[in-house]
Design a protein around this motif. Sequence first.
Motif, mmCIF file in Angstrom:
data_model
loop_
_atom_site.group_PDB
_atom_site.id
_atom_site.type_symbol
_atom_site.label_atom_id
_atom_site.label_comp_id
_atom_site.label_asym_id
_atom_site.label_seq_id
_atom_site.Cartn_x
_atom_site.Cartn_y
_atom_site.Cartn_z
ATOM 1 N N LEU A 281 -10.798 -6.725 4.288
ATOM 2 C CA LEU A 281 -10.162 -5.431 3.424
ATOM 3 C C LEU A 281 -10.079 -4.582 4.684
ATOM 4 O O LEU A 281 -9.026 -3.966 4.678
ATOM 5 C CB LEU A 281 -11.053 -5.040 2.412
ATOM 6 C CG LEU A 281 -10.752 -3.730 1.880
ATOM 7 C CD1 LEU A 281 -8.808 -3.809 1.339
ATOM 8 C CD2 LEU A 281 -11.551 -3.285 0.692
ATOM 9 N N ALA A 282 -11.021 -4.369 5.520
ATOM 10 C CA ALA A 282 -11.200 -3.620 6.780
ATOM 11 C C ALA A 282 -9.954 -3.761 7.523
ATOM 12 O O ALA A 282 -9.145 -2.967 8.099
ATOM 13 C CB ALA A 282 -12.417 -3.429 7.234
ATOM 14 N N VAL A 283 -9.783 -5.128 7.915
ATOM 15 C CA VAL A 283 -8.930 -5.470 9.018
ATOM 16 C C VAL A 283 -7.321 -5.326 8.184
ATOM 17 O O VAL A 283 -6.340 -4.887 8.837
ATOM 18 C CB VAL A 283 -9.042 -6.900 9.474
ATOM 19 C CG1 VAL A 283 -7.790 -7.411 10.026
ATOM 20 C CG2 VAL A 283 -10.390 -6.797 10.213
ATOM 21 N N ASP A 284 -6.988 -5.855 6.938
ATOM 22 C CA ASP A 284 -5.907 -5.796 6.390
ATOM 23 C C ASP A 284 -5.510 -4.551 6.065
ATOM 24 O O ASP A 284 -4.291 -4.128 5.822
ATOM 25 C CB ASP A 284 -5.959 -6.519 5.133
ATOM 26 C CG ASP A 284 -6.057 -8.071 5.497
ATOM 27 O OD1 ASP A 284 -6.003 -8.460 6.634
ATOM 28 O OD2 ASP A 284 -6.455 -8.772 4.454
ATOM 29 N N SER A 285 -6.186 -3.372 6.132
ATOM 30 C CA SER A 285 -5.715 -1.733 5.550
ATOM 31 C C SER A 285 -6.329 -1.014 6.590
ATOM 32 O O SER A 285 -6.737 0.070 6.302
ATOM 33 C CB SER A 285 -6.522 -1.428 4.190
ATOM 34 O OG SER A 285 -7.886 -1.736 4.146
ATOM 35 N N LEU A 286 -6.653 -1.494 7.839
ATOM 36 C CA LEU A 286 -7.084 -0.424 8.964
ATOM 37 C C LEU A 286 -6.578 0.601 8.785
ATOM 38 O O LEU A 286 -7.332 1.434 8.936
ATOM 39 C CB LEU A 286 -7.147 -1.371 10.329
ATOM 40 C CG LEU A 286 -7.834 -0.741 11.504
ATOM 41 C CD1 LEU A 286 -9.286 -0.598 11.058
ATOM 42 C CD2 LEU A 286 -7.496 -1.509 12.495
ATOM 43 N N PRO A 287 -5.371 1.009 9.118
ATOM 44 C CA PRO A 287 -4.720 2.488 9.135
ATOM 45 C C PRO A 287 -5.061 3.158 8.056
ATOM 46 O O PRO A 287 -5.584 4.605 8.059
ATOM 47 C CB PRO A 287 -3.283 2.192 9.227
ATOM 48 C CG PRO A 287 -2.790 0.808 9.629
ATOM 49 C CD PRO A 287 -4.125 0.136 9.149
ATOM 50 N N PHE A 288 -4.972 2.772 6.749
ATOM 51 C CA PHE A 288 -5.488 3.184 5.589
ATOM 52 C C PHE A 288 -7.023 3.865 5.683
ATOM 53 O O PHE A 288 -7.229 5.063 5.303
ATOM 54 C CB PHE A 288 -4.958 2.577 4.299
ATOM 55 C CG PHE A 288 -5.706 3.167 3.105
ATOM 56 C CD1 PHE A 288 -5.230 4.248 2.412
ATOM 57 C CD2 PHE A 288 -6.791 2.750 2.424
ATOM 58 C CE1 PHE A 288 -5.554 4.875 1.427
ATOM 59 C CE2 PHE A 288 -7.483 3.294 1.287
ATOM 60 C CZ PHE A 288 -6.512 4.195 0.792
ATOM 61 N N VAL A 289 -7.953 2.768 6.033
ATOM 62 C CA VAL A 289 -9.408 3.136 6.243
ATOM 63 C C VAL A 289 -9.479 4.170 7.039
ATOM 64 O O VAL A 289 -10.365 5.043 6.910
ATOM 65 C CB VAL A 289 -10.019 2.005 6.343
ATOM 66 C CG1 VAL A 289 -11.538 2.022 6.739
ATOM 67 C CG2 VAL A 289 -9.930 0.845 5.366
ATOM 68 N N GLU A 290 -8.891 4.142 8.438
ATOM 69 C CA GLU A 290 -9.060 5.248 9.407
ATOM 70 C C GLU A 290 -8.622 6.639 8.726
ATOM 71 O O GLU A 290 -9.451 7.683 9.026
ATOM 72 C CB GLU A 290 -8.224 4.856 10.517
ATOM 73 C CG GLU A 290 -8.567 3.726 11.506
ATOM 74 C CD GLU A 290 -7.863 3.658 12.681
ATOM 75 O OE1 GLU A 290 -8.041 2.737 13.518
ATOM 76 O OE2 GLU A 290 -6.365 3.723 12.569
ATOM 77 N N GLN A 291 -7.673 6.518 8.100
ATOM 78 C CA GLN A 291 -7.200 8.017 7.639
ATOM 79 C C GLN A 291 -8.131 8.354 6.514
ATOM 80 O O GLN A 291 -8.601 9.750 6.515
ATOM 81 C CB GLN A 291 -5.687 7.990 6.820
ATOM 82 C CG GLN A 291 -4.513 7.681 7.874
ATOM 83 C CD GLN A 291 -3.292 7.608 6.962
ATOM 84 O OE1 GLN A 291 -3.256 7.373 5.957
ATOM 85 N NE2 GLN A 291 -2.240 6.956 8.205
ATOM 86 N N VAL B 134 -16.338 4.318 3.332
ATOM 87 C CA VAL B 134 -17.530 3.252 3.108
ATOM 88 C C VAL B 134 -17.603 2.661 1.692
ATOM 89 O O VAL B 134 -17.746 1.379 1.796
ATOM 90 C CB VAL B 134 -19.011 3.793 3.647
ATOM 91 C CG1 VAL B 134 -20.294 3.114 3.376
ATOM 92 C CG2 VAL B 134 -18.959 4.401 5.220
ATOM 93 N N ASP B 135 -17.594 3.579 0.883
ATOM 94 C CA ASP B 135 -17.686 3.156 -0.541
ATOM 95 C C ASP B 135 -16.530 2.181 -0.687
ATOM 96 O O ASP B 135 -16.727 1.250 -1.683
ATOM 97 C CB ASP B 135 -17.761 4.186 -1.599
ATOM 98 C CG ASP B 135 -19.081 4.831 -1.366
ATOM 99 O OD1 ASP B 135 -20.158 4.433 -0.818
ATOM 100 O OD2 ASP B 135 -19.246 6.131 -1.943
ATOM 101 N N TYR B 136 -15.333 2.418 -0.303
ATOM 102 C CA TYR B 136 -14.188 1.464 -0.524
ATOM 103 C C TYR B 136 -14.517 0.474 -0.161
ATOM 104 O O TYR B 136 -13.838 -0.579 -0.792
ATOM 105 C CB TYR B 136 -13.077 2.376 0.117
ATOM 106 C CG TYR B 136 -11.759 1.615 0.098
ATOM 107 C CD1 TYR B 136 -11.068 1.393 -1.361
ATOM 108 C CD2 TYR B 136 -11.038 1.129 1.324
ATOM 109 C CE1 TYR B 136 -9.860 0.533 -1.268
ATOM 110 C CE2 TYR B 136 -9.861 0.509 1.282
ATOM 111 C CZ TYR B 136 -9.205 0.089 0.136
ATOM 112 O OH TYR B 136 -8.134 -0.756 0.115
ATOM 113 N N LEU B 137 -14.733 0.225 0.979
ATOM 114 C CA LEU B 137 -14.955 -1.131 1.691
ATOM 115 C C LEU B 137 -16.056 -1.872 1.015
ATOM 116 O O LEU B 137 -16.023 -3.127 0.815
ATOM 117 C CB LEU B 137 -15.277 -0.913 3.215
ATOM 118 C CG LEU B 137 -14.159 -0.398 3.994
ATOM 119 C CD1 LEU B 137 -14.388 -0.242 5.520
ATOM 120 C CD2 LEU B 137 -12.949 -1.355 4.080
#
Length: 280
Positions: free
Chosen positions: A51-61, A71-74
């Motif tokens: 999930l972190a790799v596939d949605s990296l830009p979203f997670v960064e924002q 953190v909770d999302y991942l």
Amino acid sequence: MARVRTIQRGGSRFYVHPEKPEIKHPGVTSVVAMLPKPFLMHWAAKMTAELAVDSLPFVEQMAERDRQGAVDYLKGASRRYTKVRADVGSRAHDLFERMVRGERVGHVHPDLEPYRDGFADFLKAVNPRLERAEDVAWSDSHEYAGSFDAVLTVWLDSDGKPTPDRSGTPLLLMADWKTSRDTYPDVALQMSAYAHADRIIAPDGTSEPMPEFDGAAVLHITPDGWAFKPVRIDDGVFAFFLALRRVFNWDRQESKTVIGRAIAKSTEKLITGTQRRALR
């Protein structure tokens, strides 16, 4: 008569005795959950990493605005996936029960269409006779309970293959439906527990002895197809379930009693006058 209720305690399901509410037995699936599953830790880590790799830009924002939220999302990746699969499984089980009872099922949600078609194909190919469905297996002897999917009569030929015209030998089977990615060995523990219970309790609270079974089978059904597989439920398998039943008692009861209050411990750390004044 009163029906069997269920309650949740400490993450486990308990079945409440229909006539004696003070008696509460753990559910079969909660007992089987005592079986170690170390692969789940690696699977959950893999889900989070993907999930972190596939949605990296979203997670960064997200992390820039709310680090704990990211953190909770991942962290919740595996939990969300499990919930989605459980919801599909519950809806599929409801569909299977209606179909095996002879109800004509028309339009269903697109997600359920392959399950409906697969189960209809199973009913045509095997042509079982439904004896019981979604009743409670209750063990007074070993103090557990659980809702089983179905008890079926299936006719088999000399090679052990179904005869849909019912010309073969009739066998009484404990049956289970699985919509998971694969069938796993712990289904045998689950089904042996049902089959070795003392009695069946119907939704209206009436009770009768558990019948003698000729065997058990699991229907593994996915959007890609289905397979009806025999499952061992003999005394040897049941003995392993009973071992887990004891582990359940250890986990929920005995483990909380084995360590007592400290009979000696370190003295409180001295707080100096300077430290006290600094706290004012």
